[in-house]
Design a protein around this motif. Structure first.
Motif, PDB file in Angstrom:
ATOM      1  N   SER A  57       0.840  -1.190   0.000  1.00 42.56           N
ATOM      2  CA  SER A  57       0.000   0.000   0.000  1.00 42.56           C
ATOM      3  C   SER A  57       0.880   1.246   0.000  1.00 42.56           C
ATOM      4  O   SER A  57       1.890   1.305   0.694  1.00 42.56           O
ATOM      5  CB  SER A  57      -0.905   0.029   1.242  1.00 42.56           C
TER       6      SER A  57
ATOM      7  N   PRO B 180      -4.847   2.098   3.905  1.00 45.95           N
ATOM      8  CA  PRO B 180      -6.185   2.223   3.324  1.00 45.95           C
ATOM      9  C   PRO B 180      -7.267   2.301   4.398  1.00 45.95           C
ATOM     10  O   PRO B 180      -7.127   1.754   5.490  1.00 45.95           O
ATOM     11  CB  PRO B 180      -6.318   0.950   2.484  1.00 45.95           C
TER      12      PRO B 180
ATOM     13  N   TYR C  33     -11.517   1.652   4.715  1.00 47.19           N
ATOM     14  CA  TYR C  33     -12.601   0.953   4.033  1.00 47.19           C
ATOM     15  C   TYR C  33     -13.946   1.556   4.411  1.00 47.19           C
ATOM     16  O   TYR C  33     -14.161   1.972   5.552  1.00 47.19           O
ATOM     17  CB  TYR C  33     -12.604  -0.528   4.406  1.00 47.19           C
TER      18      TYR C  33
ATOM     19  N   ARG D  88     -13.967  -0.571  -1.087  1.00 40.59           N
ATOM     20  CA  ARG D  88     -12.691  -0.021  -1.519  1.00 40.59           C
ATOM     21  C   ARG D  88     -12.538  -0.272  -3.014  1.00 40.59           C
ATOM     22  O   ARG D  88     -13.153  -1.178  -3.573  1.00 40.59           O
ATOM     23  CB  ARG D  88     -11.557  -0.703  -0.735  1.00 40.59           C
ATOM     24  N   LYS D  89     -11.712   0.517  -3.684  1.00 40.54           N
ATOM     25  CA  LYS D  89     -11.460   0.320  -5.107  1.00 40.54           C
ATOM     26  C   LYS D  89     -10.799  -1.044  -5.336  1.00 40.54           C
ATOM     27  O   LYS D  89      -9.949  -1.474  -4.554  1.00 40.54           O
ATOM     28  CB  LYS D  89     -10.546   1.429  -5.631  1.00 40.54           C
TER      29      LYS D  89
ATOM     30  N   HIS E 193      -7.552  -5.932  -4.448  1.00 44.47           N
ATOM     31  CA  HIS E 193      -7.059  -4.556  -4.372  1.00 44.47           C
ATOM     32  C   HIS E 193      -5.623  -4.478  -4.876  1.00 44.47           C
ATOM     33  O   HIS E 193      -4.876  -5.463  -4.821  1.00 44.47           O
ATOM     34  CB  HIS E 193      -7.142  -4.045  -2.938  1.00 44.47           C
TER      35      HIS E 193
ATOM     36  N   PRO F  39     -15.204   2.644  -4.492  1.00 46.75           N
ATOM     37  CA  PRO F  39     -15.838   2.707  -3.176  1.00 46.75           C
ATOM     38  C   PRO F  39     -17.264   3.258  -3.245  1.00 46.75           C
ATOM     39  O   PRO F  39     -17.507   4.298  -3.861  1.00 46.75           O
ATOM     40  CB  PRO F  39     -14.922   3.647  -2.386  1.00 46.75           C
TER      41      PRO F  39
ATOM     42  N   VAL G 113     -12.360   9.369   1.662  1.00 46.55           N
ATOM     43  CA  VAL G 113     -12.158   7.920   1.630  1.00 46.55           C
ATOM     44  C   VAL G 113     -12.541   7.361   0.262  1.00 46.55           C
ATOM     45  O   VAL G 113     -11.827   6.535  -0.315  1.00 46.55           O
ATOM     46  CB  VAL G 113     -12.966   7.232   2.748  1.00 46.55           C
TER      47      VAL G 113
ATOM     48  N   GLU H 229      -8.020   6.314  -3.433  1.00 41.40           N
ATOM     49  CA  GLU H 229      -7.198   5.526  -4.364  1.00 41.40           C
ATOM     50  C   GLU H 229      -7.480   5.834  -5.832  1.00 41.40           C
ATOM     51  O   GLU H 229      -6.978   5.132  -6.710  1.00 41.40           O
ATOM     52  CB  GLU H 229      -7.425   4.034  -4.108  1.00 41.40           C
TER      53      GLU H 229
END
Length: 299
Positions: A106, A110, A112, A160-161, A191, A217, A282, A286
């Motif tokens: 990462s 991250p 979530y 999350r993406k 991810h 997200p 958030v 990403e």
């Protein structure tokens, strides 16, 4: 009969996903090196360990095995070089693989989203390891994810993406008052840091995505399930990453994550009441510059 009224999740040591098709194709180049390519028909990367039981006049980095990552499609995973030029070479190998990238990292810690619609009131609790209930095992207290309970059916969203890595959405229960079943519907997301999120307990046939789709997200994935459970409707969320054991084998490690809430980012450690929030910082954390521009234009 004793009735178990909490959520559990079975922890399994998964070496290979039987639905994936990872094959190796060795070739010799003009310098007589043996170049090994992996063919990965999945939509996400897989980690690969190639173990060599016989090496004659061949040198490889790392001793007797090579750990690499097979990207979707065809990619190089190892190069075997002759120790002495002009002499014959020979080798023998076996291999294992696991979903996700063992080398993934990462760029930042991250955060979530709780994977339900914004504004939903939820009751969050840490899942109970089934080993703690039916067996006396050393890892019975190991972390195995979080459950979010809510009072009415709702939409399950991407926390999350990522890329949809796998799903099973054809289970319909014929029983009531269930605790948990391994047949339960799920959607799994990969991810870019190599980890996976699995969302479990979904309404049969309600999926709004396909394997290989990129998701963002807050994007709708499916509808909630759980009407046949003792504890009512809920979604279970499990995060895992692949790692290498001391025996040079793959295993999955389950790990806790930070969730965005109206009270700030927090890890779920005990039963708690929360209201779901989808903070812009958030949701966009990403996104690429292009994706961020599209997000801002779509607001």
């Amino acid at each position: 009969m004793l009735r178990l009224v909490f959520s559990f999740l079975l922890v399994a040591s998964l070496v290979c996903n039987i639905y994936a098709q990872i094959t190796l194709e060795p070739e010799r180049d003009s310098q007589q090196n043996v170049v090994i390519y992996a063919v990965n028909t999945a939509k996400i990367p897989y980690s690969v360990i190639i173990s060599f039981s016989d090496l004659q006049n061949i040198t490889i980095p790392g001793g007797s095995n090579v750990t690499s990552v097979a990207s979707p499609g065809r990619s190089k995973v190892a190069t075997l070089k002759p120790t002495m030029a002009g002499q014959s070479t020979n080798y023998r190998y076996s291999y294992s693989y696991a979903k996700g990238s063992i080398f993934g990292k990462s760029k930042f810690a991250p955060v979530y989203l709780i994977p339900v619609a914004e504004g939903t009131a939820v009751r969050a609790s840490v899942n109970t390891n089934i080993s703690k209930v039916v067996k006396s095992e050393v890892n019975a207290d190991a972390y195995v994810g979080v459950s979010f309970h809510f009072d009415a059916p709702t939409t399950i969203v991407a926390p999350r993406k990522g890329v949809i890595a796998d799903m099973k959405m054809d289970f319909e229960s014929t029983s009531d008052n269930l605790t948990f079943t391994a047949e339960e519907n799920f959607i799994e997301i990969y991810h870019e840091d190599g980890t996976l999120t699995k969302l479990i307990v979904l309404k049969s046939g309600s999926q709004k995505v396909q394997i290989g789709d990129e998701v963002f997200p807050g994007q709708d994935l499916a509808e909630s399930g759980g009407n046949h459970y003792q504890n009512g409707i809920r979604v279970m969320m499990v995060n895992q990453k692949v790692e290498k054991s001391d025996m040079d084998k793959f295993r999955y490690l389950y790990f806790p994550v930070l969730f965005a809430t109206e009270e700030g980012n927090q890890e779920i450690k005990a039963p708690t009441q929360l209201t779901v929030a989808h903070p812009v910082e958030v949701v966009t954390m990403e996104l690429s510059k292009k994706e961020l521009k599209q997000f801002q234009e779509g607001k």
